[in-house]
Design a protein around this motif. Structure first.
Motif, PDB file in Angstrom:
ATOM      1  N   ASP A  88       0.845  -1.190   0.000  1.00 48.96           N
ATOM      2  CA  ASP A  88       0.000   0.000   0.000  1.00 48.96           C
ATOM      3  C   ASP A  88       0.885   1.245   0.000  1.00 48.96           C
ATOM      4  N   LEU A  89       0.758   2.050  -1.057  1.00 51.14           N
ATOM      5  CA  LEU A  89       1.578   3.257  -1.183  1.00 51.14           C
ATOM      6  C   LEU A  89       1.303   4.239  -0.045  1.00 51.14           C
ATOM      7  N   LYS A  90       0.074   4.291   0.424  1.00 49.62           N
ATOM      8  CA  LYS A  90      -0.266   5.230   1.501  1.00 49.62           C
ATOM      9  C   LYS A  90       0.540   4.923   2.762  1.00 49.62           C
ATOM     10  N   ILE A 151      10.655   5.878  -4.226  1.00 50.61           N
ATOM     11  CA  ILE A 151       9.258   5.462  -4.332  1.00 50.61           C
ATOM     12  C   ILE A 151       8.722   5.725  -5.733  1.00 50.61           C
ATOM     13  N   ILE A 152       9.037   6.885  -6.282  1.00 48.08           N
ATOM     14  CA  ILE A 152       8.575   7.225  -7.632  1.00 48.08           C
ATOM     15  C   ILE A 152       9.141   6.252  -8.661  1.00 48.08           C
ATOM     16  N   ALA A 202      11.750  19.137  -3.722  1.00 46.09           N
ATOM     17  CA  ALA A 202      11.229  18.321  -2.627  1.00 46.09           C
ATOM     18  C   ALA A 202       9.732  18.551  -2.432  1.00 46.09           C
ATOM     19  N   LEU A 203       9.295  19.793  -2.538  1.00 41.48           N
ATOM     20  CA  LEU A 203       7.870  20.104  -2.395  1.00 41.48           C
ATOM     21  C   LEU A 203       7.052  19.502  -3.535  1.00 41.48           C
ATOM     22  N   CYS A 204       7.555  19.623  -4.762  1.00 43.93           N
ATOM     23  CA  CYS A 204       6.828  19.072  -5.912  1.00 43.93           C
ATOM     24  C   CYS A 204       6.723  17.551  -5.831  1.00 43.93           C
ATOM     25  N   SER A 205       7.789  16.907  -5.405  1.00 44.52           N
ATOM     26  CA  SER A 205       7.756  15.454  -5.260  1.00 44.52           C
ATOM     27  C   SER A 205       6.789  15.032  -4.162  1.00 44.52           C
ATOM     28  N   SER A 206       6.751  15.810  -3.089  1.00 45.86           N
ATOM     29  CA  SER A 206       5.807  15.513  -2.005  1.00 45.86           C
ATOM     30  C   SER A 206       4.364  15.624  -2.493  1.00 45.86           C
ATOM     31  N   ILE A 207       4.097  16.631  -3.297  1.00 42.90           N
ATOM     32  CA  ILE A 207       2.743  16.806  -3.847  1.00 42.90           C
ATOM     33  C   ILE A 207       2.376  15.630  -4.750  1.00 42.90           C
ATOM     34  N   LYS A 208       3.339  15.171  -5.550  1.00 43.99           N
ATOM     35  CA  LYS A 208       3.092  14.032  -6.441  1.00 43.99           C
ATOM     36  C   LYS A 208       2.730  12.776  -5.641  1.00 43.99           C
ATOM     37  N   LEU A 210       1.506  12.721  -2.636  1.00 42.58           N
ATOM     38  CA  LEU A 210       0.195  12.974  -2.037  1.00 42.58           C
ATOM     39  C   LEU A 210      -0.936  12.681  -3.017  1.00 42.58           C
ATOM     40  N   LEU A 211      -0.761  13.107  -4.254  1.00 41.03           N
ATOM     41  CA  LEU A 211      -1.783  12.850  -5.270  1.00 41.03           C
ATOM     42  C   LEU A 211      -1.953  11.353  -5.528  1.00 41.03           C
ATOM     43  N   LYS A 212      -0.831  10.635  -5.618  1.00 40.10           N
ATOM     44  CA  LYS A 212      -0.901   9.189  -5.850  1.00 40.10           C
ATOM     45  C   LYS A 212      -1.524   8.471  -4.658  1.00 40.10           C
ATOM     46  N   SER A 213      -1.442   9.091  -3.477  1.00 39.59           N
ATOM     47  CA  SER A 213      -1.979   8.472  -2.260  1.00 39.59           C
ATOM     48  C   SER A 213      -3.343   9.026  -1.887  1.00 39.59           C
ATOM     49  N   SER A 214      -3.936   9.814  -2.797  1.00 35.14           N
ATOM     50  CA  SER A 214      -5.264  10.420  -2.543  1.00 35.14           C
ATOM     51  C   SER A 214      -5.262  11.279  -1.283  1.00 35.14           C
ATOM     52  N   PHE A 215      -4.147  11.971  -1.050  1.00 32.36           N
ATOM     53  CA  PHE A 215      -3.997  12.888   0.080  1.00 32.36           C
ATOM     54  C   PHE A 215      -4.279  12.211   1.422  1.00 32.36           C
ATOM     55  N   HIS A 216      -3.858  10.974   1.531  1.00 39.58           N
ATOM     56  CA  HIS A 216      -4.088  10.254   2.786  1.00 39.58           C
ATOM     57  C   HIS A 216      -2.928   9.304   3.039  1.00 39.58           C
ATOM     58  N   PHE A 217      -2.192   9.549   4.119  1.00 38.56           N
ATOM     59  CA  PHE A 217      -1.071   8.694   4.493  1.00 38.56           C
ATOM     60  C   PHE A 217      -1.435   7.891   5.738  1.00 38.56           C
ATOM     61  N   ASN A 218      -0.931   6.677   5.783  1.00 38.33           N
ATOM     62  CA  ASN A 218      -1.080   5.827   6.964  1.00 38.33           C
ATOM     63  C   ASN A 218       0.296   5.362   7.427  1.00 38.33           C
ATOM     64  N   LEU A 219       0.305   4.703   8.559  1.00 44.84           N
ATOM     65  CA  LEU A 219       1.532   4.105   9.072  1.00 44.84           C
ATOM     66  C   LEU A 219       1.335   2.598   9.179  1.00 44.84           C
ATOM     67  N   SER A 220       2.410   1.862   8.991  1.00 42.99           N
ATOM     68  CA  SER A 220       2.354   0.414   9.120  1.00 42.99           C
ATOM     69  C   SER A 220       3.655  -0.090   9.714  1.00 42.99           C
ATOM     70  N   TYR A 221       3.581  -0.681  10.879  1.00 46.75           N
ATOM     71  CA  TYR A 221       4.780  -1.222  11.517  1.00 46.75           C
ATOM     72  C   TYR A 221       5.361  -2.365  10.698  1.00 46.75           C
ATOM     73  N   ASP A 222       4.487  -3.196  10.127  1.00 48.43           N
ATOM     74  CA  ASP A 222       4.972  -4.324   9.326  1.00 48.43           C
ATOM     75  C   ASP A 222       5.725  -3.841   8.094  1.00 48.43           C
ATOM     76  N   TYR A 223       5.183  -2.833   7.419  1.00 46.52           N
ATOM     77  CA  TYR A 223       5.873  -2.277   6.246  1.00 46.52           C
ATOM     78  C   TYR A 223       7.184  -1.615   6.655  1.00 46.52           C
TER      79      TYR A 223
END
Length: 446
Positions: A88-90, A151-152, A202-208, A210-223
């Motif tokens: 999961d990219l998010k 990641i990209i 760095a800002l432009c890459s962060s926006i990209k 965010l767009l690929k993740s539908s502006f929603h990030f999560n955390l995963s200990y396993d990942y």
């Protein structure tokens, strides 16, 4: 030679077609980037002169060394997780932000210690220290950008990555003259334009992301555990590779001072122009190779390596003939002493052109630890040779040391690859006449 049936051939052609599509796009961007990079080097080098050029190169090299030392292989682990497990990219992106915040602060602290060392630049530590706050601020941003690039690449957004790479090359050229008008100081203008470029990219890459993740990030200990688990096995390799590529700049700075460093950096930049071809292909090859089965890779990888090596041999021969003229034309007569070190760097550049492909193979065989130990061996050889040769032969000694180290690490990986793949060195290294004819035919206009 492995036998190929028609289905194998079709699949191979499909893979090579995808690689060509990404590589040609990447290469086209790299050609444009190369033109801009040359223009940037010409402008900045002529504005700064040998001494300030050396200082500027040291300032932009230190963050690379610190991040290479402290990234913990997390970016490599993200690539593996995304390419192999379709994670999961998010969650990967959320983990990345968390790691950047925590690790970035630690690396900035290491940077403060490094810049506090009086012997960092022989004869002039005051100038370096005046720019320390800017560089320390940029270290977390550079770390973030490196992770985003990984990641990209893993999600195969190569066109966007190429665009960002192009912007990173172009913006300092665009910004340096306005800053020069404002400050009246060429070194300050160069540093400020470099800093603003990093922030924007760095800002432009962060926006990209965010767009690929539908502006929603999560955390995963396993990942998080998976990324670090895989990445740490290749961590020593990352440290050693960046140090082999960059530590000579620090040692020349420490032993010879800013002026000689400026000459040496010019020789390195001229030699590395040649790597634009192999880098464009290896960047596209990583996510493709990680998704291949071993049977297909056994066919595809040798084809890619021997074609790249053949082209690079021609390029290096061209540099032998035209290198002095290139330096004179681009940088002026004052930088002509750099030509001798360019010649000494060429064998290493040739070896380095296939190194990344071999390293990708080791990762695909799930033995990143072997890459690490081979890189450590290369780094030890590099450090020993630098300390022996730089005091005696100056920047030529540094070039010989680097060239030997690149060749040494590439040879180790090549031998291991031949053992694992059961291929002969002729199948991997030497291009045949039919392949040369095919290459020439592809260059003809239809």
């Amino acid at each position: 030679m492995p036998q190929k049936n028609s289905s194998d051939t079709d699949e191979t052609e499909e893979v090579l077609g995808n690689l060509r599509k990404f590589s040609f796009s990447t290469f086209a961007i790299r050609i444009l980037r190369l033109v801009i990079q040359i223009a940037k080097n010409v402008v900045i080098t002529r504005l700064l002169g040998p001494t300030d050029k050396g200082i500027f190169s040291l300032l932009i090299t230190i963050p690379d060394l610190i991040i290479g030392f402290g990234n913990l292989g997390f970016g490599l682990g993200n690539v593996y997780m995304l390419a192999r497990h379709k994670c999961d990219l998010k969650k990967i992106a959320g983990n990345t932000f968390l790691v950047v915040i925590l690790l970035g602060l630690c690396l900035a602290g290491i940077g403060y210690v490094v810049f506090s060392y009086e012997g960092l630049l022989k004869g002039d530590s005051k100038t370096i220290k005046s720019f320390t706050p800017i560089v320390l601020f940029l270290i977390p941003l550079v770390l973030l950008q490196r992770y985003w690039e990984d990641i990209i690449t893993a999600i195969k957004q190569i066109h966007f990555l190429n665009f960002m790479t192009l912007c990173m090359s172009a913006m300092p050229v665009i910004l340096i003259y306005p800053f020069l008008l404002c400050t009246g100081h060429s070194l300050k203008a160069a540093v400020y334009s470099w800093a603003i470029s990093i922030i924007i990219v760095a800002l432009c890459s962060s926006i990209k992301i965010l767009l690929k993740s539908s502006f929603h990030f999560n955390l995963s200990y396993d990942y998080l555990k998976g990324s670090f688990s895989y990445g740490c096995r290749g961590y020593l390799s990352i440290i050693a590779d960046i140090m082999v590529r960059k530590i000579d700049i620090v040692l020349v700075s420490h032993m010879l001072g800013a002026k000689n460093l400026g000459l040496y950096v010019v020789s390195v930049s001229v030699a590395e122009i040649l790597l634009s071809i192999s880098s464009s292909i290896s960047q596209s090859f990583l996510p493709i190779r990680l998704g291949l089965q071993s049977r297909d890779a056994k066919i595809v990888t040798p084809i890619v390596i021997r074609h790249v090596l053949f082209i690079m041999i021609l390029m290096c021969l061209g540099m032998v003939v035209c290198g002095k003229f290139i330096i004179l034309l681009m940088f002026g007569k004052v930088f002509l002493p750099a030509y001798s070190s360019v010649l000494c760097l060429l064998p290493g550049i040739l070896a380095l052109s296939i190194y990344n492909f071999l390293k990708i193979e080791m990762y695909s065989y799930n033995i990143p630890g072997f890459v690490s130990w081979s890189s450590i061996a290369s780094l030890i050889a590099n450090l020993l040779l630098n300390y022996i040769l730089i005091p005696r032969y100056g920047i030529i000694g540094a070039a010989i040391s680097s060239s030997f180290s690149y060749g040494f690490s590439t040879t180790i990986l090549l031998i291991r690859f031949l053992q694992l793949s059961k291929l002969s060195y002729k199948e991997v290294i030497f291009i045949n006449n039919l392949e040369i004819l095919k290459m020439l035919n592809k260059l003809k206009f239809k």
